[in-house]
Design an enzyme around this catalytic site. Structure first.
Site, PDB file in Angstrom:
ATOM      1  CG  ASP A   1      -5.258  -8.518  -5.166  1.00 48.35           C
ATOM      2  OD1 ASP A   1      -5.394  -7.777  -3.203  1.00 48.35           O
ATOM      3  OD2 ASP A   1      -6.091  -8.549  -5.418  1.00 48.35           O
TER       4      ASP A   1
ATOM      5  N   GLY B   1       1.002  -1.217   0.182  1.00 51.06           N
ATOM      6  CA  GLY B   1       0.024  -0.193   0.335  1.00 51.06           C
ATOM      7  C   GLY B   1       0.719   1.480   0.197  1.00 51.06           C
TER       8      GLY B   1
ATOM      9  CE  LYS C   1      -7.250  -0.621  10.311  1.00 50.94           C
ATOM     10  NZ  LYS C   1      -5.813  -0.810   9.388  1.00 50.94           N
TER      11      LYS C   1
ATOM     12  N   GLY D   1      -0.656   4.631  -0.912  1.00 53.75           N
ATOM     13  CA  GLY D   1      -1.594   5.903  -0.163  1.00 53.75           C
ATOM     14  C   GLY D   1      -0.777   6.717   0.832  1.00 53.75           C
ATOM     15  CD  GLN D   2      -3.117  11.139   4.576  1.00 55.61           C
ATOM     16  OE1 GLN D   2      -4.153   9.824   5.214  1.00 55.61           O
ATOM     17  NE2 GLN D   2      -3.095  11.940   5.683  1.00 55.61           N
TER      18      GLN D   2
ATOM     19  CE1 TYR E   1      -9.678   1.845   8.182  1.00 54.61           C
ATOM     20  CE2 TYR E   1     -10.696   2.803  10.095  1.00 54.61           C
ATOM     21  CZ  TYR E   1      -9.530   2.788   9.291  1.00 54.61           C
ATOM     22  OH  TYR E   1      -8.561   3.283   9.435  1.00 54.61           O
TER      23      TYR E   1
ATOM     24  CG  ASP F   1      -0.889   0.544  -3.425  1.00 56.88           C
ATOM     25  OD1 ASP F   1      -1.155   1.672  -2.528  1.00 56.88           O
ATOM     26  OD2 ASP F   1      -1.604   0.133  -4.070  1.00 56.88           O
TER      27      ASP F   1
END
Ligand code: AKB
Length: 314
Positions: free
Chosen positions: A52, A10, A146, A13-14, A142, A36
């Protein structure tokens, strides 16, 4: 220091975008592999692999190819996107984690980082200074993923001795990388809109207080946790991790000190509900005690730095 080969899942991402830069600076450019499920918008250089996380064979292939010693598994759907496609979010967030944990055990990976979130808390958790261990009744898919993920991290640590480390991130504010699909994203968009248009329509109510952190602190804290001696760590689920908390109105008032003509309006949408189920502020005393966590940016310092950097994008 022994040679580490680090895989970031990932990395577009941010958090991943910024971790890639910092980890390459700390561990050597060629020792950190970005990955990613799609190519980055702008080339990042160095090793990059398409992965993936639901494809365990592909993940194994890459981990074996580079003899990976550490994995930062950041690939996930965030709160707002996850709510639009709950089953896909559960699949990605949970099965992706299982694939990483199982391969880490099998391939004897030394350390794993997995991000948790303040979304593990819910309406019955204490709202202010939410402690590390308390009622946890997440209401978003979400947050549920988590919380379940935290429990599995702890389980793999206890059952397999996997050295897994995790942080409950608050809303993260960054200028290099855009957030995607979160409830706290307003605190990034507001800067770009304030500079480009002098106005911003916020999707949360003006008095919605949430815990937040500047990305520089978040990245430094993450790497510090990963480098902390294992025997100092008292939790393998997710550490409470905090720097500041504010409402959209307070953030707008601070921005107005630099852009007096800035106007904020409010048009709350479904994300208001998710935000209201989360803490307003977090007690991260245990992270501070266990591995010396200390934030550097408070809200005024963050706003000043964000505006200085975001001006380059306008
Ligand atoms: C989100 O808003 O979904 C995330 C988070 C708080 O984990 N930024």
């Amino acid at each position: 220091m022994s040679k580490e080969t680090i895989l970031i899942l990932g990395s577009n991402g941010q958090i991943g975008t910024e971790l890639l830069i910092s980890l390459r600076a700390a561990y050597g450019y060629d020792n950190v592999i970005g990955s990613d499920f799609k190519q980055p918008n702008e080339p990042v250089g160095g090793h990059f692999e398409l992965i993936d996380v639901l494809d365990s064979d592909r993940l194994r292939e890459v981990m074996e190819k580079y003899k990976v010693t550490q994995v930062y598994h950041l690939a996930a759907l965030l709160s707002a996107t996850a709510e639009q496609k709950p089953k896909a979010a559960w699949k990605l967030n949970m099965e992706g984690l299982f694939n990483v944990l199982d391969l880490a055990v099998e391939l004897k990976v030394k350390k794993i980082f997995w991000p948790s979130s303040i979304a593990v808390f819910g309406p019955n958790s204490p709202k202010y200074n939410t402690p590390q261990n308390t009622v946890m009744d997440p209401k978003t898919i979400y947050g549920i993923s988590k919380l379940a993920g935290e429990k599995f991290c702890d389980y793999y640590f206890l059952k397999h001795g996997l050295d897994i480390r995790s942080i409950r991130y608050p809303g993260l504010i960054s200028y290099r990388s855009a957030p995607g699909g979160g409830t706290t994203d307003y605190a990034v968009h507001i800067f770009h809109e304030a500079l480009a248009k002098g106005k911003y329509e916020c999707f949360l109510k003006e008095d919605t207080m949430l815990p937040m952190m500047y990305m520089d602190d978040a990245i430094r804290g993450t790497i510090e946790l990963m480098e902390a001696p294992a025997d100092k760590l008292s939790t393998r689920s997710g550490y409470n991790f905090s720097a500041m908390h504010f409402t959209p109105a307070e953030l707008a008032a601070e921005i107005k000190k630099y852009i007096p003509e800035f106007v904020i309006t409010y048009n709350p949408d479904e994300r208001q509900k998710y935000a209201e189920s989360w803490p307003c502020s977090i007690d991260d005393m245990i992270a501070r005690k266990d591995w010396g966590w200390k934030h550097q940016f408070d809200m005024p310092a963050m706003v000043k730095d964000m505006l200085e950097h975001c001006r380059n994008f306008v």
